[in-house]
Design a protein around this motif. Structure first.
Motif, short mmCIF file in Angstrom:
data_model
loop_
_atom_site.label_atom_id
_atom_site.label_comp_id
_atom_site.label_asym_id
_atom_site.label_seq_id
_atom_site.Cartn_x
_atom_site.Cartn_y
_atom_site.Cartn_z
N GLU A 31 30.95 -3.65 -45.33
CA GLU A 31 29.57 -3.85 -45.78
C GLU A 31 29.51 -4.59 -47.11
OE1 GLU A 31 27.13 -3.47 -43.83
OE2 GLU A 31 28.38 -2.54 -42.30
N GLU A 32 30.52 -4.40 -47.96
CA GLU A 32 30.54 -5.16 -49.22
C GLU A 32 30.79 -6.64 -48.92
OE1 GLU A 32 32.56 -5.15 -53.64
OE2 GLU A 32 33.72 -4.43 -51.94
N GLU A 33 31.68 -6.93 -47.98
CA GLU A 33 31.94 -8.32 -47.61
C GLU A 33 30.70 -9.00 -47.05
OE1 GLU A 33 35.39 -9.29 -45.31
OE2 GLU A 33 36.51 -7.55 -46.07
N LEU A 34 29.87 -8.22 -46.35
CA LEU A 34 28.70 -8.78 -45.67
C LEU A 34 27.42 -8.67 -46.49
CD1 LEU A 34 29.30 -7.30 -42.09
CD2 LEU A 34 29.96 -9.55 -42.95
N LYS A 35 27.52 -8.23 -47.73
CA LYS A 35 26.32 -7.88 -48.49
C LYS A 35 25.37 -9.05 -48.71
CE LYS A 35 28.61 -8.38 -52.99
NZ LYS A 35 29.09 -7.68 -54.18
N GLU A 36 25.87 -10.29 -48.70
CA GLU A 36 25.01 -11.45 -48.95
C GLU A 36 24.41 -12.01 -47.67
OE1 GLU A 36 24.14 -12.14 -51.87
OE2 GLU A 36 25.62 -10.97 -52.97
N LEU A 37 24.87 -11.52 -46.52
CA LEU A 37 24.38 -12.04 -45.24
C LEU A 37 23.19 -11.23 -44.74
CD1 LEU A 37 27.80 -12.64 -43.42
CD2 LEU A 37 26.51 -14.22 -44.86
N VAL A 38 22.38 -11.86 -43.88
CA VAL A 38 21.22 -11.18 -43.31
C VAL A 38 21.08 -11.54 -41.83
CG1 VAL A 38 19.94 -11.08 -45.48
CG2 VAL A 38 19.68 -13.07 -44.01
N GLY A 39 20.29 -10.74 -41.12
CA GLY A 39 19.90 -11.07 -39.75
C GLY A 39 21.05 -11.22 -38.77
N GLU A 40 20.92 -12.20 -37.86
CA GLU A 40 21.89 -12.41 -36.79
C GLU A 40 23.26 -12.79 -37.33
OE1 GLU A 40 21.46 -11.77 -33.61
OE2 GLU A 40 19.43 -11.08 -34.07
N GLU A 41 23.29 -13.53 -38.44
CA GLU A 41 24.56 -13.93 -39.03
C GLU A 41 25.36 -12.70 -39.46
OE1 GLU A 41 26.24 -17.05 -42.43
OE2 GLU A 41 24.23 -16.17 -42.65
N LYS A 42 24.67 -11.73 -40.07
CA LYS A 42 25.33 -10.52 -40.50
C LYS A 42 25.84 -9.72 -39.31
CE LYS A 42 24.73 -6.76 -43.82
NZ LYS A 42 23.85 -6.23 -44.90
N ILE A 43 25.05 -9.64 -38.25
CA ILE A 43 25.45 -8.90 -37.05
C ILE A 43 26.69 -9.54 -36.42
CG2 ILE A 43 24.75 -8.31 -34.68
CD1 ILE A 43 21.86 -8.13 -35.75
N ALA A 44 26.70 -10.87 -36.37
CA ALA A 44 27.82 -11.59 -35.76
C ALA A 44 29.11 -11.39 -36.55
CB ALA A 44 27.49 -13.08 -35.66
N PHE A 45 29.03 -11.51 -37.87
CA PHE A 45 30.22 -11.34 -38.70
C PHE A 45 30.72 -9.90 -38.67
CE2 PHE A 45 29.37 -15.49 -40.52
CZ PHE A 45 30.64 -15.93 -40.88
N ARG A 46 29.79 -8.92 -38.64
CA ARG A 46 30.22 -7.53 -38.57
C ARG A 46 31.01 -7.28 -37.28
NH1 ARG A 46 25.65 -5.24 -39.04
NH2 ARG A 46 25.75 -4.70 -41.25
N LYS A 47 30.52 -7.83 -36.19
CA LYS A 47 31.20 -7.67 -34.91
C LYS A 47 32.58 -8.33 -34.95
CE LYS A 47 30.50 -8.38 -29.94
NZ LYS A 47 29.58 -8.92 -28.91
N GLU A 48 32.66 -9.50 -35.57
CA GLU A 48 33.92 -10.23 -35.68
C GLU A 48 34.95 -9.45 -36.50
OE1 GLU A 48 35.39 -14.38 -37.74
OE2 GLU A 48 33.45 -14.37 -36.70
N LEU A 49 34.45 -8.71 -37.52
CA LEU A 49 35.33 -7.94 -38.39
C LEU A 49 35.66 -6.56 -37.82
CD1 LEU A 49 33.70 -8.87 -41.81
CD2 LEU A 49 35.97 -9.56 -41.01
N GLY A 50 35.06 -6.24 -36.68
CA GLY A 50 35.41 -4.99 -36.01
C GLY A 50 34.56 -3.80 -36.38
N ALA A 51 33.43 -4.04 -37.07
CA ALA A 51 32.52 -2.95 -37.43
C ALA A 51 31.39 -2.92 -36.41
CB ALA A 51 31.98 -3.15 -38.84
N LYS A 52 31.08 -1.73 -35.90
CA LYS A 52 30.12 -1.63 -34.80
C LYS A 52 28.67 -1.60 -35.23
CE LYS A 52 33.45 0.79 -31.85
NZ LYS A 52 33.75 2.04 -31.10
N ASP A 53 28.37 -0.95 -36.36
CA ASP A 53 26.97 -0.81 -36.74
C ASP A 53 26.81 -0.86 -38.25
OD1 ASP A 53 27.79 1.73 -37.60
OD2 ASP A 53 27.29 2.59 -35.66
N ASP A 54 25.55 -0.83 -38.70
CA ASP A 54 25.24 -0.93 -40.12
C ASP A 54 25.17 0.45 -40.74
OD1 ASP A 54 24.30 -1.43 -42.63
OD2 ASP A 54 22.85 -2.93 -42.01
N GLY A 55 26.30 0.96 -41.20
CA GLY A 55 26.33 2.29 -41.79
C GLY A 55 25.52 2.39 -43.05
N VAL A 56 25.40 1.28 -43.80
CA VAL A 56 24.66 1.30 -45.05
C VAL A 56 23.18 1.58 -44.81
CG1 VAL A 56 23.84 -0.14 -46.96
CG2 VAL A 56 26.26 -0.10 -46.39
N ASN A 57 22.59 0.91 -43.82
CA ASN A 57 21.18 1.18 -43.51
C ASN A 57 20.98 2.63 -43.08
OD1 ASN A 57 20.19 -1.29 -44.20
ND2 ASN A 57 19.83 -2.01 -42.11
#
Length: 366
Positions: A246-272
């Motif tokens: 989530e720290e790596e993805l902190k600057e991303l939003v929307g679909e871009e963030k979802i795509a990168f999270r999936k690529e990095l192997g994280a399933k959902d947004d634990g921070v939200n």
């Protein structure tokens, strides 16, 4: 309403990394104990797409979501209640918060130091909670010494306070949190005045690591089973996050963030989930005001009356309250306009006894 949640835990469990992910601010996150010395504070938006939808509906010039303040507090070690490590400072900082987010490591990784040289989530929790309990016990025993004299003289308030503090003392000595002690309406003010650490709501934040050996992904692991039994027995709130991702993805939003999270192997947004669960844990709800100038989310305690809710805007809205026009946000959007909602009888006029519901859109009349 200013609300604050302290992020606590043992050194090197991911507190500062999580804080960075939450607030999009950069604070020192290093692989050694006490990387955090002074508490860092960040105001975090509560995820709520209702605000944007209402703003679009009203063509608002400004949109203001609800927010929670998170405080990154120095790592705690065994003996903190006696001043070990940065114990005194840690305990003073956490005393000022409304709730506790207790970060617990649930992954194996030999490259990341653990202060106890082992990964055992329940042991970590017990270490932290014991220090909080011992600190509270000192506070309670000191107060009992003072109030006991007044109670012996027959002071009615002192008698009430002494009775509840003795129950709290017994619970703490038995290793229980102050929050487990029941109190009646006369006793509660005395407990609130003590600002006890273990009386605060606690959310356990289970920090995992993408690509690592995570306990939640090996459910037969005795440490994971032990943790689940503990959380169930305590009826505790918990969320799973991958703070590093989530720290790596902190600057991303929307679909871009979802795509990168999936690529990095994280399933959902634990921070939200963490933010939303914290909000709910504190017994809070959101109501809205909306118009051309501004759409805004207002934070209030669940069970608030309309005048009490109005006080979040200005004290005049409570003291000079006459009535309020209320409609649930989705009914307003479905209607297409205030005029249409009024014609359909969906826009209600409510008085001082009305209990505000989560998602209400309100216009106050004073």
């Amino acid at each position: 309403m200013s609300l604050s949640i302290g992020i606590v835990g043992l050194p090197n469990v991911g507190k500062s990394t999580l804080f960075n992910a939450l607030t999009k601010k950069s604070v020192l996150a290093a692989n050694y104990p006490f990387a955090t010395i002074d508490p860092s504070v960040g105001v975090v938006t509560v995820p709520d797409d209702r605000v944007e939808k209402l703003a679009k509906f009203s063509v608002s010039a400004k949109t203001i979501p609800a927010a929670i303040e998170f405080v990154d507090i120095a790592g705690l070690v065994k003996g903190a209640s006696e001043g070990e490590g940065l114990g005194n400072q840690f305990l003073a900082n956490i005393r000022e918060t409304d709730a506790i987010a207790e970060v617990v490591r649930i992954f194996d990784d030999e490259s990341i130091i653990h202060v106890a040289n082992k990964i055992d989530p329940v042991s970590d929790i017990e270490t932290i909670n014991l220090e909080l309990i011992l600190a509270d016990l000192q506070t309670v025993e000191k107060r009992l010494g003072n109030v006991g004299r007044d109670a012996k003289r027959g002071d009615k308030n002192a008698v009430i306070e002494e009775a509840v503090l003795r129950r709290v003392s017994e619970a703490l000595k038995a290793g229980a949190l102050a929050s487990t002690v029941s109190a009646n309406e006369f006793e509660k003010p005395f407990l609130r005045g003590m600002h006890l650490l273990t009386a605060k709501p606690i959310l356990y934040v289970l920090n995992k690591k993408a690509g690592g050996k995570n306990l939640d992904e090996t459910p037969a692991d005795p440490r994971w089973l032990k943790l689940q039994e503990f959380l169930k027995a305590q009826n505790a709130s918990s969320v799973i996050v991958d703070a590093g991702i989530e720290e790596e993805l902190k600057e991303l939003v929307g679909e871009e963030k979802i795509a990168f999270r999936k690529e990095l192997g994280a399933k959902d947004d634990g921070v939200n989930n963490l933010i939303k669960t914290s909000y709910e844990m504190l017994g809070l709800i959101t109501y809205f005001t909306t118009g051309a100038d501004e759409t805004r989310a207002w934070t209030i305690h669940r069970g608030s009356t309309a005048p009490q809710a109005g006080a979040a805007i200005h004290t005049d809205f409570e003291h000079k309250f006459i009535k309020a026009e209320v409609i649930h946000w989705d009914k307003l959007l479905e209607s297409g306009s205030y005029a249409a909602a009024r014609e359909k009888g969906l826009l209600g006029t409510e008085g001082k006894e009305y209990i505000v519901k989560d998602g209400d859109v309100i216009e106050f009349k004073i």
